[in-house]
Design a protein around this motif. Sequence first.
Motif, short mmCIF file in Angstrom:
data_model
loop_
_atom_site.label_atom_id
_atom_site.label_comp_id
_atom_site.label_asym_id
_atom_site.label_seq_id
_atom_site.Cartn_x
_atom_site.Cartn_y
_atom_site.Cartn_z
N UNK A 495 0.83 -1.20 0.00
CA UNK A 495 0.00 0.00 0.00
C UNK A 495 0.87 1.25 0.00
N UNK A 496 0.52 2.20 -0.89
CA UNK A 496 1.21 3.49 -1.07
C UNK A 496 2.61 3.33 -1.67
N UNK A 497 2.96 2.12 -2.09
CA UNK A 497 4.25 1.87 -2.75
C UNK A 497 4.04 1.48 -4.21
N UNK A 498 3.13 0.57 -4.45
CA UNK A 498 2.88 0.18 -5.82
C UNK A 498 2.37 -1.26 -5.92
N UNK A 499 2.05 -1.67 -7.15
CA UNK A 499 1.48 -2.99 -7.41
C UNK A 499 2.17 -3.61 -8.62
N UNK A 500 2.31 -4.94 -8.58
CA UNK A 500 2.92 -5.66 -9.69
C UNK A 500 2.08 -6.89 -10.00
N UNK A 501 1.75 -7.06 -11.27
CA UNK A 501 1.06 -8.26 -11.75
C UNK A 501 2.04 -9.07 -12.60
#
Length: 537
Positions: A495-501
């Motif tokens: 959260x508040x850092x980023x997301x990776x798929x």
Amino acid sequence: MIFNSNSFAYKTPVVSIGINEHFTLSEKENEYITGVFEIEDNLKYLNMLIDINPELSNLIIVSDKSKYSSIIKENINSVSYLTSKPIEISFIEEEYLDNVLINLKKVASPQSAILIMGDFKSSDENIISDLSVIIDSIKSITDAPIYTKVPSYLYAGAVGGVMKFGENHGYIAGEIISKLLLGENIKNLNSIHNSLYLTVFNYDALNYYNINPLLLPKGSLYINKNKFDLLLPRPLKYLTWSTLIIITLVFIFTIFKYIRDKKTATLNKILLNQALENDRLKTNFITTISHELRTPLNIILSTTKLISLSIKKSIIDKEYLLLKLDYIENNSNRLLKLINNIIDITKIESGFLTPNFAMDNIVEVVENTTLSIIDLAKEHNVNIIFDTEEEEIMMSIDRIMIERIILNLISNSIKFTKSLGTIYVSINKKNDNVIISVEDNGIGIPNDEIDNVFHRFHQVDSSLSRHNEGSGLGLFIVNSLVNLHYGKIEVFSIENIGTKFDITLPIFITNVTNDDNITIQPLEQLIKVEMSDLKEK
């Protein structure tokens, strides 16, 4: 007199064992003689047999012709009139086993009991018969229980009774001799009288003759008795075991029913929660779909009215008209995307959505799709960077499905990445798989929501949905399209850092090429449909 001036042991310490007649020592003899002085007294034995066998009327004493047997016979005859109940006592004194069996047949009855001692020869070989053979031979001709005073008969299968064990005498005598050799005065070593008799029974024989263990003397010892064998009469034993088995079965059934009911209750609770959650999701979905349908329809209707008014007033500005037509087209694409998603979900759930596999360069497909929306991302102040270590990876894919997967993931990243953020798209080969990654430095996904992002109708947060358009179907469809390629998709987010798929697709080959596939939709039109809801960011 066993101690006199003519004896070789006169005034010499003597340790005596095995005395079986009544006698007394003089005061002088007590100064030199000690040991184990057991006196043969069978009244206790006879009364015990009467107590154990309430119907006993005839006691048959089987013995050989030894001195010991004669002493036993004399002692029994001397006390037989003192028994607690009058019984007939008969004696069989034989050298050979066959003669014993012949005599037993004549006198044994259902109210008889047998007391056996001594050794017996077999008539054919003239050798001492094995004790177990003797016991089995007697069992073959009579059902009378076989008692004994001899430990070896006890181990051979007799019921048992009052007996003395020679090893106990030897142990005590050994202790006395050791003390004498160490200088102990024999006067200080008191003689032992009648203390080594034990009542010992064979548990297997008790069961064989159906003898009630409750009638046996207290403190009796048992051989062949296991830890869980019960000292109860047979009917009570069966009743006890039956009761224990029933209680055990009831206990097991109760535990099983409790576990089953608990599992059922837990399952019902889970199903109820799932039903409530599905109902909530459906309600939210209907609300979202209503909004998703109403918003573009309102825009289309409003724009149409504005164009109509402009035409009526003869005020027609080309740029104004093109802008309004672009509104209409974009919102029509939004409606088309929503309808396509609903149709796709129906096909997915019914199993009718099938990929059109064809050989293609997946690196080129992912790269072209990514680069085609770089300008659109810049309009939202978001940068897109594409990277690959592979120039070409030929494999069988559904080109449109792969493009939809990439567009949907990038669309989500653009929606939830703040201004001046970056989206990284990469594709690489690992063993026999292709790994496609879409990573952003956006707002991320809460930990408690990560497991739900691929669920149908799910949106991470309602507050987000008010700022970003979407039906909650996108990632569910993406996951389904990946599965149709026999692959898997994973999400990692802080959260508040980023997301990776990360998408993993197995490389496999078919004979179909893109030249043979006539259903390919132009990428430009697909982008307009899939990215149509970005206009409202």
